[in-house]
Design a protein around this motif. Structure first.
Motif, mmCIF file in Angstrom:
data_model
loop_
_atom_site.group_PDB
_atom_site.id
_atom_site.type_symbol
_atom_site.label_atom_id
_atom_site.label_comp_id
_atom_site.label_asym_id
_atom_site.label_seq_id
_atom_site.Cartn_x
_atom_site.Cartn_y
_atom_site.Cartn_z
ATOM 1 N N THR A 167 -7.477 -11.018 1.019
ATOM 2 C CA THR A 167 -7.845 -10.584 -0.505
ATOM 3 C C THR A 167 -6.988 -9.404 -0.814
ATOM 4 O OG1 THR A 167 -9.729 -9.344 0.037
ATOM 5 C CG2 THR A 167 -10.218 -11.814 -0.251
ATOM 6 N N PRO A 168 -6.848 -9.378 -1.948
ATOM 7 C CA PRO A 168 -6.244 -7.695 -2.404
ATOM 8 C C PRO A 168 -7.098 -6.461 -1.809
ATOM 9 C CG PRO A 168 -6.179 -9.275 -4.244
ATOM 10 C CD PRO A 168 -6.951 -9.955 -3.228
ATOM 11 N N ALA A 169 -8.358 -6.905 -1.820
ATOM 12 C CA ALA A 169 -9.174 -5.711 -1.335
ATOM 13 C C ALA A 169 -8.888 -5.304 0.152
ATOM 14 C CB ALA A 169 -10.436 -5.873 -1.509
ATOM 15 N N GLN A 170 -8.708 -6.397 0.885
ATOM 16 C CA GLN A 170 -8.437 -6.476 2.164
ATOM 17 C C GLN A 170 -7.115 -5.872 2.538
ATOM 18 O OE1 GLN A 170 -9.435 -10.655 3.221
ATOM 19 N NE2 GLN A 170 -11.049 -9.929 4.478
ATOM 20 N N GLN A 171 -5.921 -6.337 1.794
ATOM 21 C CA GLN A 171 -4.750 -5.651 1.979
ATOM 22 C C GLN A 171 -4.697 -4.241 1.542
ATOM 23 O OE1 GLN A 171 -1.956 -8.079 -0.674
ATOM 24 N NE2 GLN A 171 -3.125 -9.699 -0.338
ATOM 25 N N ALA A 172 -5.494 -3.738 0.427
ATOM 26 C CA ALA A 172 -5.455 -2.461 -0.139
ATOM 27 C C ALA A 172 -6.190 -1.504 0.884
ATOM 28 C CB ALA A 172 -6.382 -2.234 -1.123
ATOM 29 N N GLU A 173 -7.109 -2.202 1.794
ATOM 30 C CA GLU A 173 -7.878 -1.251 2.850
ATOM 31 C C GLU A 173 -6.891 -0.971 3.879
ATOM 32 O OE1 GLU A 173 -11.650 -1.317 5.922
ATOM 33 O OE2 GLU A 173 -11.185 -3.149 4.602
ATOM 34 N N PHE A 174 -5.999 -2.104 4.269
ATOM 35 C CA PHE A 174 -5.161 -1.720 5.450
ATOM 36 C C PHE A 174 -3.975 -0.940 5.009
ATOM 37 C CE2 PHE A 174 -1.409 -2.737 8.129
ATOM 38 C CZ PHE A 174 -2.045 -2.761 9.285
ATOM 39 N N PHE A 175 -3.720 -1.173 3.716
ATOM 40 C CA PHE A 175 -2.232 -0.335 3.301
ATOM 41 C C PHE A 175 -2.763 1.172 3.174
ATOM 42 C CE2 PHE A 175 -0.408 1.562 -0.318
ATOM 43 C CZ PHE A 175 0.895 1.274 -0.383
ATOM 44 N N GLU A 176 -4.044 1.225 2.707
ATOM 45 C CA GLU A 176 -4.193 2.743 2.534
ATOM 46 C C GLU A 176 -4.699 3.476 3.940
ATOM 47 O OE1 GLU A 176 -7.489 2.446 -0.174
ATOM 48 O OE2 GLU A 176 -6.300 1.886 -1.769
ATOM 49 N N THR A 177 -5.163 2.906 4.808
ATOM 50 C CA THR A 177 -5.297 3.430 5.835
ATOM 51 C C THR A 177 -4.201 3.611 6.909
ATOM 52 O OG1 THR A 177 -7.718 2.520 5.974
ATOM 53 C CG2 THR A 177 -7.042 3.462 8.002
ATOM 54 N N HIS A 178 -3.721 2.584 7.015
ATOM 55 C CA HIS A 178 -2.593 2.567 8.045
ATOM 56 C C HIS A 178 -0.964 2.706 7.656
ATOM 57 C CE1 HIS A 178 -5.627 1.513 10.900
ATOM 58 N NE2 HIS A 178 -6.115 0.293 10.126
ATOM 59 N N LEU A 179 -0.991 2.756 6.439
ATOM 60 C CA LEU A 179 0.626 2.659 5.744
ATOM 61 C C LEU A 179 0.620 3.891 4.762
ATOM 62 C CD1 LEU A 179 3.438 1.600 5.944
ATOM 63 C CD2 LEU A 179 2.772 -0.063 4.446
ATOM 64 N N ALA A 180 -0.162 3.897 3.812
ATOM 65 C CA ALA A 180 0.045 4.973 2.717
ATOM 66 C C ALA A 180 -0.303 6.348 3.104
ATOM 67 C CB ALA A 180 -0.711 4.671 1.524
ATOM 68 N N SER A 181 -1.210 6.338 4.203
ATOM 69 C CA SER A 181 -1.640 7.760 4.839
ATOM 70 C C SER A 181 -0.462 8.478 5.406
ATOM 71 C CB SER A 181 -2.762 7.293 5.602
ATOM 72 O OG SER A 181 -2.482 6.598 6.652
ATOM 73 N N TRP A 182 0.610 8.006 5.725
ATOM 74 C CA TRP A 182 1.464 8.813 6.196
ATOM 75 C C TRP A 182 3.110 8.326 6.232
ATOM 76 C CZ3 TRP A 182 5.216 6.676 9.623
ATOM 77 C CH2 TRP A 182 4.983 5.350 10.181
ATOM 78 N N ALA A 183 3.138 7.166 5.427
ATOM 79 C CA ALA A 183 4.684 6.665 5.107
ATOM 80 C C ALA A 183 5.279 7.669 4.375
ATOM 81 C CB ALA A 183 4.373 5.244 4.537
#
Length: 231
Positions: A167-183
């Motif tokens: 779901t978009p919510a699950q995608q957002a959680e992964f994105f924010e935690t593991h990608l957007a936080s440092w990319a």
């Protein structure tokens, strides 16, 4: 007979997102061959129904139009792809692979904890296990490589045999935690290390794309909150 969920086509904008993540993963994980550089270089501008990514295997993105930051960044990447392919591949090796000390180490652990193979990688592996994902046998890169995380985002959008679409919510959680936080910091380092080169253009394009993703997830969250409040 009802269709299996993975047989139902993704909406065009979701397929576009997945294809852009796939392109980023491919360009970050290995040096591009001449065919891929040619496909990017010859692609039309990104916008409307005729996205510039189409010739590189990326479907139309209906919310990206010429003149947007994403469109301008795509134009810069197309232009950079017209350079000498061998020089691009040599630059990849110098930036990411050097037998000595590469100029860049695009790993979440380094940016979030200061060391390679640290706690962020362990937490990522736990998250991947919960999603039913793990590193393929024979793959040398740790899972927290910037390109590998783009590939994970693609799979969360498209699904795969035995792996449901998320779901978009699950995608957002992964994105924010593991990608957007440092990319963002990593992309700044790539732009600095390869000023004026192909990988600086790639970093600029990825930055514009991730900013659009962040905005889209924020809008999704706002819409979900509004629905909850009125339920």
């Amino acid at each position: 007979m009802p269709l299996h969920p993975l047989e139902i086509p993704l909406p065009s904008h979701e397929q576009s997102r997945a294809d852009l993540y796939a392109l980023l993963a491919r360009l970050l994980l290995a040096p591009p061959d001449d065919a891929l550089l040619s496909a990017v270089a010859q692609a039309p501008p990104l916008g409307g129904a005729a996205t510039g990514a189409a010739a590189a295997g990326v479907e139309a993105d209906p919310y990206a139009e010429d003149g947007t930051p994403l469109g301008r960044a795509w134009d810069a990447l197309r232009s950079a792809a017209r350079g000498d392919g061998e020089a691009v591949r040599e630059r990849f090796d110098a930036l990411f692979v050097s037998a000595g000390q590469p100029l860049l180490n695009p790993y979440a652990s380094l940016y979030l904890a200061g060391f390679l193979m640290d706690t962020p990688l362990a937490l990522l592996r736990q998250a991947l296990a919960r999603l039913g994902l793990r590193r393929r046998a024979g793959v040398g890169e740790p899972e927290d490589h910037l390109g590998a995380l783009c590939e994970v985002m693609r799979l969360l959008i498209t699904g795969a045999p035995g792996l449901p679409r998320r779901t978009p919510a699950q995608q957002a959680e992964f994105f924010e935690t593991h990608l957007a936080s440092w990319a963002g910091r990593c992309l700044e380092d790539i732009e600095t290390a390869d000023a004026g080169g192909f990988y600086a253009a790639l970093a600029g394009f990825m930055r514009a794309f991730l900013e659009l993703e962040t905005l889209a997830f924020e809008l999704e969250d706002t819409a979900r909150s509004a629905e909850t409040a009125t339920a």
